[in-house]
Every structure is written in structure tokens, then in C-alpha cells.
Design a protein around this motif. Structure first.
Motif, PDB file in Angstrom:
ATOM      1  N   LYS A 213       0.812  -1.216   0.000  1.00  0.00           N
ATOM      2  CA  LYS A 213       0.000   0.000   0.000  1.00  0.00           C
ATOM      3  C   LYS A 213       0.845   1.265   0.000  1.00  0.00           C
ATOM      4  CE  LYS A 213      -4.085  -1.987   2.261  1.00  0.00           C
ATOM      5  NZ  LYS A 213      -5.001  -1.890   3.431  1.00  0.00           N
ATOM      6  N   GLN A 258      -6.702  -3.866  -5.695  1.00  0.00           N
ATOM      7  CA  GLN A 258      -6.088  -3.519  -4.425  1.00  0.00           C
ATOM      8  C   GLN A 258      -4.587  -3.797  -4.486  1.00  0.00           C
ATOM      9  OE1 GLN A 258      -7.383  -2.177  -1.543  1.00  0.00           O
ATOM     10  NE2 GLN A 258      -9.287  -1.857  -2.707  1.00  0.00           N
ATOM     11  N   GLY A 274       0.769   0.295  -5.016  1.00  0.00           N
ATOM     12  CA  GLY A 274       0.002   1.411  -4.482  1.00  0.00           C
ATOM     13  C   GLY A 274       0.004   2.656  -5.335  1.00  0.00           C
TER      14      GLY A 274
END
Length: 310
Positions: A213, A258, A274
Motif C-alpha cells: 500500500k 487492491q 500502491g
């Protein structure tokens, strides 16, 4: 003709071998000490030392450093070079002679103090590093700098590739230093600028772990390269497993997934990052062993297809 200077080399393993060979060829070496080396390397260096009439001593642990000063006194070297020697040399030994101990640090000082600057410069995406020759003090990597010899970091350099490059360059740097000491009346040096100093501890799991992320695709690739081969790649949570990614490249394709999830399967495993880029994983290590992406896909085909469907 001026008498050849006698140089003792304290080292930590095969990283120093090219420098040892060149210094021996130029007849500078009088003795070799090795700290905490594996038995095969210790035996090889001891045999070479005996064959060349060099002094030799192994320092397997910190306690054995207490034997160093008497050994140095028995050899009487003009200078002592340290190349990846693993133990701190105390003041009581450094008092053998002012500016007699020269360390060769495989990273620029004072910016990259610590035991693994090769890892740090790659992880930080530096475009160049250096071999720093400096006089030693009783603190790691803090003595006066003689020079920083720059070394270019090329695209795709891994820890292993850069270590080999630095090891080979170290030989010439050490020889240049030996020649300076042979012919110069004094060696220019300057204190390190502590405002620029940064000390890096030995990497832990948190330093080698991919944060999907928070890290960009370029940062992830830099981490993977900095962990190959010493850590067998960067640690990562991927496809529901704890893996190590050994080789990958940036894939400049956007995604709607994601971070840390599988985007597609081609000849590589393409994973979302990310920053809306992807990395293409080529080689990884899992419980079954080290394998290419193709081999992993063949082994995990059903599980990976389910991930794509979801």
C-alpha cells in the motif's frame, strides 16, 4: 631505494580476496587476519598465507580480539588495512600507531555508516555509491576521511552484482592507498561532517518486507534488488502466502485492483502496487523452493485462477 611498506590486512571473508591478491602481487602484504569467517575461507587463507610466508591469525569472536595487539607487535606492520573486518577494534589496539589503521568502507561516508551500506544504497535508489578510505577510530565508520572513491550503480544492479563490482574496485583502491602510504610524507584527511552522518543498523524483517500500500513500484523493485541474494529476495505477503520475491520489474500498466493483489498472469505474475503501477514477478521463493513465475503458475494454477476470478 625506499624499503617496501609492510601492510597487514584484517578482513571478513571473500569480499576482500581481490584486494588481497593484488596487494600480495605487489608485495605489500606481510600478514592476514580474518574475523568470523567460515571454515572453508579460513582454511584457504591460512594455506595461502603459509605458501607466501605471510603471518596469519583467525579471530573467530569478539573475545579473541584481545589477542590482536600482541600479534601485531610480533609482526610489526607499517600499516593495517581493514576490509569488511566484522569486529570493532578498541582504542588499546589502535594505539599501536597514530594513523596506522585504514578502513575501506563499501559505501560513502558519512552518509552510509553501518555494516550493510550496499543494501541501503540500493534500497534508497541511489545512482552511485563509493568506497571510502578512512583512518580508523574507536567507533565504527567515524574516523577521518582520506577519500571517497565513487562507483556508479547501474540499472538492474542487485546486492550481489554491486558487491562483486565493489569487491573488484576495492582491489585497486587498496593498492592506490598502499602506494600513497609508500611514497607520501603525509596523507591528507579531514573529519567527517556529522551533520551529514547516518548510521544504519543491520536490516531486520521490517526493513526487507514489501508494503504494497505504501511503496511505489520503483521502491519495491529497489527493495527486491537490495535483498538479492543475501536475503533470498524481499519478503512479501502475496497470493495468501509468505513469499520472497527474488526478481521482478516495473510494469507500466494501470490497474483497478487492491495493492498486493494479482492483476494478470502472462509469463510473469503481475501484481498491483500502491502507485497504480504493477510489478511483474519473474522469480520467487516459496515453501516448495525457488522457482520461476512459470513454474509457480504451473504449481499453483487453480489457486491463482481463483484469485483472478475474485
Amino acid at each position: 631505494m625506499e624499503t617496501q611498506k609492510k601492510i597487514m590486512v584484517l578482513c571478513g571473508g571473500k569480499f576482500a580476496f581481490p584486494a588481497l591478491q593484488l596487494l600480495a602481487y605487489e608485495k605489500f602484504i606481510c600478514a592476514i587476519g580474518i574475523g568470523k569467517g567460515n571454515e572453508r575461507i579460513v582454511d584457504a587463507l591460512e594455506r595461502e598465507s603459509e605458501g607466501n610466508n605471510f603471518g596469519f591469525k583467525s579471530f573467530p569472536d569478539r573475545k579473541s580480539i584481545g589477542e590482536m595487539r600482541p600479534w601485531i607487535e610480533s609482526i610489526q606492520p607499517d600499516y593495517i588495512f581493514c576490509i569488511s573486518f566484522p569486529f570493532l577494534i578498541p582504542e588499546s589496539i589502535l594505539l599501536y600507531g597514530e594513523n596506522k589503521f585504514v578502513n575501506f568502507h563499501p559505501g560513502p561516508l558519512p552518509q552510509y555508516r553501518g555494516s550493510m551500506p550496499i543494501f541501503e544504497v540500493l534500497k534508497n535508489q541511489e545512482t552511485k555509491t563509493a568506497i571510502c578510505a578512512h583512518f580508523m577510530s574507536s567507533k565504527f565508520d567515524e574516523g577521518n576521511i582520506i577519500f571517497n572513491d565513487p562507483v556508479v550503480i547501474e540499472e538492474g544492479d542487485t546486492y550481489g552484482k554491486l558487491a562483486v563490482k565493489l569487491s573488484q574496485r576495492m582491489a585497486q583502491v587498496a593498492l592506490n592507498m598502499a602506494n600513497m602510504l609508500q611514497f607520501a610524507n603525509s596523507i591528507p584527511n579531514q573529519p567527517q561532517d556529522d551533520k551529514l552522518a547516518c548510521y544504519y543498523e543491520k536490516p531486520e524483517l521490517s526493513d526487507t518486507y514489501v508494503n504494497w500500500k505504501r511503496m511505489s513500484a520503483e521502491e519495491i523493485i529497489a527493495l527486491i534488488n537490495s535483498c538479492n541474494p543475501w536475503n533470498t529476495g524481499a519478503d512479501a505477503s502475496l497470493f495468501g502466502e509468505q513469499l520472497k520475491i527474488i526478481s521482478a520489474q516495473v510494469l507500466n500498466e494501470t490497474h483497478q485492483c487492491q495493492p498486493g493483489t494479482l492483476v494478470s498472469i502472462t509469463e510473469t505474475l503481475n501484481v498491483a502496487c500502491g502507485d497504480n503501477k504493477q510489478i511483474a514477478v519473474k522469480i520467487l521463493s516459496c515453501d516448495e523452493g525457488i522457482m520461476t513465475a512459470d513454474q509457480f503458475i504451473a504449481t499453483k494454477k487453480n489457486e491463482l485462477n481463483k484469485l483472478l476470478i475474485n
